[in-house]
Each structure stands twice: as structure tokens, then as C-alpha cells.
Design a protein around this motif. Structure first.
Motif, PDB file in Angstrom:
ATOM      1  N   PHE A  18       1.845  -4.154  -9.157  1.00 52.86           N
ATOM      2  CA  PHE A  18       1.304  -5.402  -8.814  1.00 52.86           C
ATOM      3  C   PHE A  18       2.510  -6.529 -10.114  1.00 52.86           C
ATOM      4  N   LEU A  19       2.739  -6.749 -10.848  1.00 52.64           N
ATOM      5  CA  LEU A  19       3.304  -7.754 -10.867  1.00 52.64           C
ATOM      6  C   LEU A  19       4.252  -7.636 -10.688  1.00 52.64           C
ATOM      7  N   GLY A  20       5.070  -7.128  -9.696  1.00 52.52           N
ATOM      8  CA  GLY A  20       6.001  -7.834  -8.520  1.00 52.52           C
ATOM      9  C   GLY A  20       5.527  -8.528  -7.759  1.00 52.52           C
ATOM     10  N   VAL A  21       4.477  -7.700  -6.765  1.00 57.94           N
ATOM     11  CA  VAL A  21       3.989  -8.407  -6.100  1.00 57.94           C
ATOM     12  C   VAL A  21       2.804  -9.585  -6.115  1.00 57.94           C
ATOM     13  N   ALA A  22       2.305 -10.303  -7.929  1.00 56.82           N
ATOM     14  CA  ALA A  22       1.735 -11.455  -7.807  1.00 56.82           C
ATOM     15  C   ALA A  22       2.689 -12.245  -8.573  1.00 56.82           C
ATOM     16  N   GLY A  23       4.134 -11.482  -8.631  1.00 54.63           N
ATOM     17  CA  GLY A  23       5.277 -12.751  -8.960  1.00 54.63           C
ATOM     18  C   GLY A  23       6.236 -13.804  -7.381  1.00 54.63           C
ATOM     19  N   PHE A  24       6.229 -12.544  -6.651  1.00 58.23           N
ATOM     20  CA  PHE A  24       6.127 -12.674  -5.164  1.00 58.23           C
ATOM     21  C   PHE A  24       5.324 -13.876  -4.574  1.00 58.23           C
ATOM     22  N   LEU A  25       3.454 -13.618  -5.047  1.00 56.85           N
ATOM     23  CA  LEU A  25       2.699 -14.272  -4.107  1.00 56.85           C
ATOM     24  C   LEU A  25       2.836 -15.549  -5.035  1.00 56.85           C
ATOM     25  N   ALA A  52       2.609  11.965 -14.859  1.00 61.07           N
ATOM     26  CA  ALA A  52       2.782  10.818 -16.059  1.00 61.07           C
ATOM     27  C   ALA A  52       1.021  11.617 -16.255  1.00 61.07           C
ATOM     28  N   GLY A  53       0.361  10.913 -18.261  1.00 56.03           N
ATOM     29  CA  GLY A  53      -0.349  10.337 -18.407  1.00 56.03           C
ATOM     30  C   GLY A  53      -1.428   9.287 -17.497  1.00 56.03           C
ATOM     31  N   LYS A  54      -2.307   9.002 -18.363  1.00 52.71           N
ATOM     32  CA  LYS A  54      -2.801   7.324 -18.097  1.00 52.71           C
ATOM     33  C   LYS A  54      -2.523   6.828 -18.331  1.00 52.71           C
ATOM     34  N   LEU A  55      -1.375   6.174 -19.235  1.00 58.38           N
ATOM     35  CA  LEU A  55      -0.901   5.034 -20.460  1.00 58.38           C
ATOM     36  C   LEU A  55       0.298   4.727 -19.340  1.00 58.38           C
ATOM     37  N   GLY A  56       1.375   6.103 -18.576  1.00 58.80           N
ATOM     38  CA  GLY A  56       2.350   6.048 -17.729  1.00 58.80           C
ATOM     39  C   GLY A  56       2.053   5.499 -16.469  1.00 58.80           C
ATOM     40  N   MET A  57       0.531   6.485 -16.004  1.00 61.23           N
ATOM     41  CA  MET A  57       0.379   5.557 -14.841  1.00 61.23           C
ATOM     42  C   MET A  57      -0.243   4.146 -14.399  1.00 61.23           C
ATOM     43  N   PHE A  58      -0.411   3.572 -15.315  1.00 56.89           N
ATOM     44  CA  PHE A  58      -1.169   2.313 -15.920  1.00 56.89           C
ATOM     45  C   PHE A  58       0.044   1.477 -15.495  1.00 56.89           C
ATOM     46  N   ILE A  59       1.199   2.476 -16.746  1.00 58.66           N
ATOM     47  CA  ILE A  59       2.623   0.861 -16.877  1.00 58.66           C
ATOM     48  C   ILE A  59       3.124   0.768 -15.024  1.00 58.66           C
ATOM     49  N   LEU A  60       2.973   2.355 -14.944  1.00 66.19           N
ATOM     50  CA  LEU A  60       3.715   1.936 -13.207  1.00 66.19           C
ATOM     51  C   LEU A  60       2.984   0.946 -12.215  1.00 66.19           C
ATOM     52  N   PHE A  61       1.779   1.128 -12.406  1.00 68.92           N
ATOM     53  CA  PHE A  61       1.064   0.564 -11.462  1.00 68.92           C
ATOM     54  C   PHE A  61       1.283  -1.212 -11.807  1.00 68.92           C
ATOM     55  N   LEU A  62       0.823  -1.274 -12.858  1.00 66.37           N
ATOM     56  CA  LEU A  62       1.274  -2.796 -13.850  1.00 66.37           C
ATOM     57  C   LEU A  62       2.795  -3.223 -13.425  1.00 66.37           C
ATOM     58  N   ILE A  72       1.053  -1.299  -0.113  1.00 70.00           N
ATOM     59  CA  ILE A  72      -0.210  -0.287   0.004  1.00 70.00           C
ATOM     60  C   ILE A  72       0.752   1.052   0.186  1.00 70.00           C
ATOM     61  N   PHE A  73       1.995   0.905   0.820  1.00 72.87           N
ATOM     62  CA  PHE A  73       2.832   2.686   0.512  1.00 72.87           C
ATOM     63  C   PHE A  73       3.451   2.636  -0.260  1.00 72.87           C
ATOM     64  N   LEU A  74       3.893   1.305  -1.282  1.00 76.86           N
ATOM     65  CA  LEU A  74       4.623   1.580  -2.781  1.00 76.86           C
ATOM     66  C   LEU A  74       3.616   2.111  -3.551  1.00 76.86           C
ATOM     67  N   ALA A  75       2.761   1.920  -3.533  1.00 80.87           N
ATOM     68  CA  ALA A  75       1.728   1.941  -4.044  1.00 80.87           C
ATOM     69  C   ALA A  75       1.654   3.550  -3.811  1.00 80.87           C
TER      70      ALA A  75
END
Length: 65
Positions: A48-55, A35-45, A20-23
Motif C-alpha cells: 500500500f505504500l507503493g499504491v500511495a506513491g502512485f496516487l 508469516a506472523g502478524k508483523l510479517g503480514m503487516f509489513i507485506l501489506f504496508l 485487489i489481485f495483488l493484495a
């Protein structure tokens, strides 16, 4: 409560707070850099891909043992 139970709970709680803090940090970084919408999407993607990899790694460990 045993040490193993405490470690399990602490890991779950602390990792949730950390994600949550990283988000928040990534949102603030994207907002400040305009950053535009695409930039923010890529940052969060990427976050959360890193988090998904850990899970997924934890899931595989439990399934194989």
C-alpha cells in the motif's frame, strides 16, 4: 464516449482490480510462508505504500498542471 474518457475509466477500473489481485497474492504468500502478524503487516504496508506513491504522483501531476 471519447478515447480519453475511456482511457481514464479503464485506468481507474483496471488499477483497482490489479491492486485487489495483488493484495490477494500477498495474503496468500504470507499465509503459505506462515508469516506472523508483523510479517503480514509489513507485506501489506509495502504494497500500500507503493499504491500511495502512485496516487501521490498522480495528485502532484494534477496540482502542477
Amino acid at each position: 464516449m471519447s478515447e480519453a474518457e475511456f482511457a481514464s475509466w479503464a485506468l481507474k477500473i483496471c488499477l483497482t482490480v490489479l491492486v485487489i489481485f495483488l493484495a490477494f497474492i500477498i495474503y496468500n504468500l504470507g499465509k503459505e510462508s506462515k508469516a506472523g502478524k508483523l510479517g503480514m503487516f509489513i507485506l501489506f504496508l509495502v504494497l500500500f505504500l507503493g499504491v500511495a506513491g502512485f496516487l501521490f504522483k498522480e495528485f502532484l501531476i494534477k496540482m502542477l498542471m
